[in-house]
Write a protein that holds these residues in place. Structure first.
Motif, PDB file in Angstrom:
ATOM      1  N   ASP A   1       1.054  -1.203  -0.083  1.00 50.19           N
ATOM      2  CA  ASP A   1      -0.164   0.027  -0.066  1.00 50.19           C
ATOM      3  C   ASP A   1       0.452   1.135   0.037  1.00 50.19           C
ATOM      4  O   ASP A   1       0.606   2.451   0.259  1.00 50.19           O
TER       5      ASP A   1
ATOM      6  N   PRO B   1      -2.797   3.016  -3.602  1.00 46.39           N
ATOM      7  CA  PRO B   1      -3.428   3.353  -2.590  1.00 46.39           C
ATOM      8  C   PRO B   1      -3.786   4.207  -1.495  1.00 46.39           C
ATOM      9  O   PRO B   1      -4.691   4.779  -1.136  1.00 46.39           O
TER      10      PRO B   1
ATOM     11  N   LEU C   1      -7.211   0.556  -1.497  1.00 48.18           N
ATOM     12  CA  LEU C   1      -5.983  -0.086  -1.031  1.00 48.18           C
ATOM     13  C   LEU C   1      -6.126  -1.773  -1.098  1.00 48.18           C
ATOM     14  O   LEU C   1      -7.038  -1.959  -0.908  1.00 48.18           O
ATOM     15  N   THR C   2      -4.957  -2.482  -0.863  1.00 48.24           N
ATOM     16  CA  THR C   2      -4.612  -3.812  -0.623  1.00 48.24           C
ATOM     17  C   THR C   2      -6.021  -4.209  -0.672  1.00 48.24           C
ATOM     18  O   THR C   2      -6.780  -5.639  -1.058  1.00 48.24           O
TER      19      THR C   2
END
Length: 671
Positions: free
Chosen positions: A492, A497, A503-504
């Protein structure tokens, strides 16, 4: 020579046997040490006291004042669902007939009143049988050991678990009398058909109090406990009758009845009542959130085992004082229960926290009426936040550091271009795909310009942004670095992100909503809470949930953010929210790639609320014809504020504070 050799052989055998004995003793010692280290004596005592309360866990509002008792948590696994509201649950030792007690002693534990918590001979025989398989199969658990198993819910089939159970049983024997232990056992033993305890079973199967059962009826109940599904008197009457008579023979062999009484009881027909209907009570989204929070906190803060906690919450007679605002929860449930036109598979969730205290006021985990327990709560699982992340990660921190102000101008153009087969693609994209050139920060936030977010990301840096989100707002789902199965790496610490909110692993709606309360709270971040304290059945405090706080942004920074985020609602990406006509309202919209997630977190001087909609798989875009998440948010918040605003002086609390701020005109091109 032969004698010497024989002497050497005997000496060698002796050494070998001595070594084996030493290894055995050392092995047992090591296992006992392992088991003792895993012994939760304090937890067992708490569970034992809780079991003796004979009550379900109850939830209260405001310490029991101004709202009172919310609900009872009566899980199907541990509590009799046939109990009516006024039916008795717990029976004292003297209220249970001698027939029942003698039957249990004869069939389960004849040395109960003389052993220290375990039967050494039976344990040794059972252990030997596990190795040789030469004897009849039977259990070695004493009544005390069964109490340990039933109050803790620990049923793992391992040698160390069994050893730990023995040590825990011995500990209970030192703390409580035999009668106290037997009383708990009789009241918590599983009796089949989701019935717990001999009292509930007596009423359900025979329509009698446990002091009124005949000898044959008492033996029937005791027979059920070995295998409730196999010896169920309604489902398998023949097996139940056969087991009953074996229990009666055990009583004869134990000497508590004579031959004539035994024969008369064996000839008594098995007659049980028809089953009463049992309806599962459905717990609210709020109560289940509280249960999750209490379990997490007591496990982390007090070091209690999860199995112990789950049992304690199910049947411990606790009192949990929650932060729920009943009027808020009711408004949310009314809005979401009746939400119409939702495409199949599309989900909605909403969280409302008190703006000043950041305590949870209401929560719903999905659209539609809640029809079960432990359903997936979409308010507490991570989602891709999109542009909702920008104020927390970029705008407010840079304002607070005085590196930008509302009039600071950036060029609204992509930061990079890529070329493929003669086609150029810009990055990042704005939505809509419009680029306005020189644009002040306040306009970039109002219109959610991704290009300006990219410029702010470059100004602040990935590490600083990551640190703010993780340390100040508790976004513990951030990924610093993770290797994929294919050998790639996820992180991130990148523009998409941290600047665009892709975001992951995402972040939960609840955590996002709690983070946004920092703005109407003059920059003070308070730890989100759904409950205030937990007490045991005797009124002793188990855990008080502290309300920690810290200053994340200066008051002036927070107040400037309130003004800028108000413009998002007035004329930006969230325009059309009617609540803004009656009370100051601010917030930020967000979407993930191709609108797979749609979010909005908005707030007033009273409440901060976040809403999400999307598909559980995350692979489909939210269709245009679906109910607007902004409209749903607006509808719920209007209901919530209606009563709250009816008697509030407008000049006092309907507006965000602008104390200390100065308004000036500025050039939109130069700032």
């Amino acid at each position: 020579m032969k004698a010497k050799r024989w002497h050497k052989v005997l000496f060698g055998i002796g050494i070998t046997l001595l070594s084996l004995c030493l290894l055995f003793v050392l092995g047992i010692g090591a296992l006992m040490l392992y088991a003792e280290r895993h012994l939760d004596a304090a937890g067992d005592e708490l569970l034992f006291r809780a079991a003796r309360c004979g009550s379900v866990t109850r939830f209260y509002v405001d310490g029991g004042e101004g709202g009172g008792d919310l609900s009872s948590y009566v899980p199907t696994e541990y509590r009799s669902l046939s109990l009516g509201a006024d039916e008795k649950f717990w029976y004292s030792y003297d209220e249970i007939s001698e027939n029942i007690k003698n039957a249990f002693l004869a069939a389960e534990d004849r040395k109960f009143f003389s052993h220290p918590g375990f039967d050494a001979v039976r344990t040794a025989r059972a252990a030997l049988n596990q190795v040789t398989h030469t004897g009849a199969t039977y259990g070695a658990s004493t009544i005390t050991q069964q109490v340990v198993k039933n109050i803790s819910g620990d049923r793992e089939v391992t040698f160390t678990r069994k050893l730990s159970e023995i040590l825990r049983a011995v500990h209970l024997e030192h703390k409580y009398t035999k009668e106290e232990i037997f009383e708990v056992y009789l009241n918590i033993v599983p009796m089949g058909d989701r019935l717990i305890g001999v009292g509930a079973a007596s009423r359900d199967y025979f329509g009698k109090e446990p002091s009124e059962l005949s000898l044959a009826e008492a033996a029937t109940l005791v027979g059920i406990t070995n295998a409730p599904s196999r010896y169920h008197p309604r489902l398998h009457p023949e097996a139940s009758l056969e087991k009953r008579n074996r229990v009666l023979y055990a009583m004869l062999d134990f000497g508590v009845i004579d031959e004539s009484v035994y024969r008369a009881a064996c000839e008594e027909p098995l007659v049980v009542r028809a089953a009463r209907s049992k309806e599962d009570s459905v717990r609210s989204w709020f109560i289940e959130t509280v249960l999750d929070d209490v379990t997490h906190d007591l496990e982390e803060k007090l070091g209690m085992k999860r199995e112990t906690l789950e049992t304690l919450l199910m049947s411990g007679g606790l009192s949990v004082y929650t932060t729920m605002r009943p009027e808020v929860q009711s408004a949310l449930e009314e809005t979401f229960d009746t939400l119409a036109g939702v495409p199949e598979g599309l989900h909605y969730a909403m969280v409302v926290v008190d703006t000043q205290s950041n305590t949870l006021a209401g929560i719903v985990g999905n659209a539609g009426k809640k029809e079960g327990n432990r359903l997936l709560n979409f308010a507490t699982v991570p989602h891709t936040p999109g542009s909702v992340l920008k104020p927390l990660a970029l705008y407010a921190p840079l304002l607070n550091e005085k590196r930008i102000n509302a009039a600071t101008v950036f060029d609204d153009v992509p930061v990079a271009f890529s070329e493929r087969e003669g086609v150029y693609t810009e990055y990042p994209h704005n939505s809509p795909n419009v680029y306005d050139g020189l644009t002040p920060v306040c306009e970039g936030l109002r219109l959610s310009k991704n290009t300006l977010a990219a410029r702010l990301y470059e100004m602040r840096g990935a590490e600083a942004i990551y640190r703010t989100l993780y340390r100040d707002f508790g976004f513990d789902t951030l990924v610093r670095s993770r290797e994929t199965a294919g050998g790639g790496r996820l992180t991130d610490l990148a523009l998409a992100p941290l600047a665009l909110g892709q975001l992951t692993d995402g972040v939960t709606l609840r955590r996002l909503t709690e983070a946004y309360s920092v703005f109407p709270s003059d920059g003070i971040m308070r730890r989100g809470r759904s409950y205030l304290a937990v007490y045991d059945g005797d009124g002793n405090l188990i855990y008080e949930n502290p309300g920690e706080e810290k200053e994340v942004f200066s008051p002036s920074c927070a107040r400037i953010m309130n003004q800028m985020l108000s413009r998002v609602v007035e004329s930006g990406t969230a325009k059309g929210i009617r609540l803004a006509d009656s009370v100051d309202t601010a917030g930020k919209t967000g979407t993930s790639g191709e609108s797979r997630d749609r979010l909005f977190v908005g707030y007033t001087p009273y409440y901060t609320a976040g809403i999400w909609c999307g598909y559980s798989s995350g692979g489909k875009s939210v269709p245009r014809e679906a109910p607007s998440h902004l409209a749903v948010w607006d509808s719920a918040m209007e209901k919530i504020h209606r009563a709250r605003l009816s008697d509030v002086p407008e000049e006092k609390t309907l507006r965000f504070s602008t104390e200390g701020l100065v308004r000036r005109e500025f050039c939109m091109d130069s700032g």
